[in-house]
Design a protein around this motif. Sequence first.
Motif: not given
Length: 143
Positions: A15-36
């Motif tokens: 929490w001490q590192e979180i600042e207004l405007g901090l942004a990031g992204r996750t890796l990409r993942r393909t949705v599989t039939e097993a996920d569904l």
Amino acid sequence: MAESKIPLMARGKYWQEIELGLAGRTLRRTVTEADLVNFISVTGMLEAIFIDAEYPHAAIPGRLVSGPRSPQCLIEGMLFQTVIQGTGLALLEVALKAHAPVRVNDSVWATLETLEVKPTSKKTTERSSRRISKSITSVTNWW
């Protein structure tokens, strides 16, 4: 914002590192039939549009569509592996807007941006003080 312009998140922020405007992204993942199938099995959402690719009243005939909570859960898992990993952050509230369907074989990723950071009203010592942060998570569907 383009996927490559936002830094990839590898470890959560305390929490001490979180600042207004901090942004990031996750890796990409393909949705599989097993996920569904796993999502349907856990939730009991045995709706025809989720389990029958040839359902005559389907919005997208010929492709299995996941309900909005399925990709939301996948993205939450991806966020837990990155944003929240090792930090002890707690989730207080979620609001969901689904703008488009996510189908089996679509690839998704999320970007996260901090919109607000404020101290809690709880009186604590400086060492154990707390903050609440408000963020927006945007899911991109690459199909």
